[in-house]
Design a protein around this motif. Structure first.
Motif, PDB file in Angstrom:
ATOM      1  N   ASP A 109       0.855  -1.191   0.000  1.00 43.06           N
ATOM      2  CA  ASP A 109       0.000   0.000   0.000  1.00 43.06           C
ATOM      3  C   ASP A 109       0.893   1.245   0.000  1.00 43.06           C
ATOM      4  N   ASP A 110       0.915   1.940  -1.118  1.00 43.87           N
ATOM      5  CA  ASP A 110       1.744   3.130  -1.283  1.00 43.87           C
ATOM      6  C   ASP A 110       0.859   4.367  -1.213  1.00 43.87           C
ATOM      7  N   ASN A 111       0.785   4.966  -0.038  1.00 42.94           N
ATOM      8  CA  ASN A 111      -0.029   6.167   0.151  1.00 42.94           C
ATOM      9  C   ASN A 111       0.818   7.424   0.010  1.00 42.94           C
TER      10      ASN A 111
END
Length: 340
Positions: free
Chosen positions: A325-327
């Motif tokens: 998960d690349d926020n």
């Protein structure tokens, strides 16, 4: 060939040929019952077959058969085949017995053997094709990784120093450091332990998880030395994480990546949180780090994370789950591995 499989053209070709052949076999329906019933026959029969085949390939086989629930898999598959046979029998009885008017074909069970065996053949054939394709892709992937491994080993051999000379040098440096400087001595000891682990203990296919965690702990401790009080680095391995083996250096790329892209905020926290746990036969690894909003952590061309993804596919295919998960402000990885 890659584009052929990528866009599922093999599936399109298979069902195109199947439907074309079925149209030829049922061409008499057009003249005897009309175009509506002909099209309905084609759609209903092939739609039901496709539903059974894909339900088996995408759900039943990976969910039950690959995990050892053979009896439940067979029961579920037989139930699907019976449902298909019943629905197809119902349509055949209505189409042939009442629409076309063949009184002898008004028996609901008349085509049971034919419909059941047809569905069974398609399920077995499509599953065999899918498994053959996966085997081919896995062999291609394995070959690629072997080439990468050989290149890595070649580069390593070119740059390798004599290990005995290296460790003797480290020991000499250790004794030259003032005994009062315990931090430097401990750091050198950890570095020596990490180097020994990489040189001598990572040649096996698997290593005890305790040794892997110890290596990761040393790596995190060494990285802490480069950070000041503005950084919070937490490493937690639960007491239940033990008594099993794992592929060596499998988790390290995720931790390296976290330190590489760790944020450098001055107005808010910078942190890396690492959690390692084992519950039952489920091993879980979670890491979260803050990052700069403009830093692209996960890219399609990235080598480190891509390599570990390929290793996971080869070593734990069907027995692992990887979530990345690349926020905007954080980057997290959750890896779950079902242990044997």
């Amino acid at each position: 060939m890659k584009l052929f499989f990528k866009y599922k053209l093999d599936h399109v070709l298979f069902w195109f040929v199947t439907i074309l052949f079925h149209c030829f076999l049922k061409s008499f329906t057009w003249t005897k019952a009309g175009p509506f019933h002909f099209v309905l026959e084609i759609i209903l029969r092939n739609g039901l077959l496709a539903a059974v085949c894909y339900f088996n390939m995408l759900y039943l086989f990976p969910r039950f058969f690959k995990k050892g629930s053979y009896s439940f898999y067979i029961f579920s598959l037989m139930l699907c085949l019976v449902v298909y046979t019943a629905l197809k029998n119902l349509h055949d009885t209505w189409l042939n017995g009442y629409v076309i008017g063949d009184v002898a074909k008004r028996n609901f069970f008349l085509n049971s053997y034919y419909n059941f065996s047809t569905a069974l053949f398609y399920v077995a054939f499509t599953l065999a094709l899918e498994l053959s394709k996966r085997w081919y892709n896995q062999q291609q992937l394995l070959q690629k990784i072997q080439v990468e491994k050989l290149n890595t080993e070649l580069q390593y051999l070119k740059a390798q120093m004599n290990p005995h000379f290296l460790f003797n040098s480290l020991n000499s440096i250790h004794f030259q450091i003032d005994k009062a400087n315990t931090t430097a001595r401990e750091s050198l000891q950890k570095f020596s332990a990490m180097l020994r682990y990489q040189l001598y203990e990572c040649n096996a296919d698997t290593v005890p998880i305790e040794k892997e965690i110890n290596y990761l702990q040393h790596y995190v401790d060494m990285q802490r030395l480069r950070k000041d009080n503005h950084y919070q680095i937490n490493f937690n391995a639960s007491a239940t994480t033990g008594n099993f083996s794992i592929a060596p250096l499998l988790l390290l790329p995720f931790i390296e990546n976290a330190f590489k892209y760790l944020s450098a905020h001055t107005d808010k926290p910078n942190y890396i949180n690492i959690h390692i746990n084992k519950t039952g036969n489920m091993f879980s690894f979670n890491i979260v780090n803050t990052k700069d909003a403009t830093a692209p952590v996960y890219e399609e061309g990235g080598i480190g994370l891509k390599n570990v993804e390929r290793r996971l596919e080869l070593l734990y295919n069907g027995n692992h789950e990887l979530y990345i998960d690349d926020n905007a402000e954080t980057f997290s990885v959750q890896l779950n591995i079902t242990l044997p």
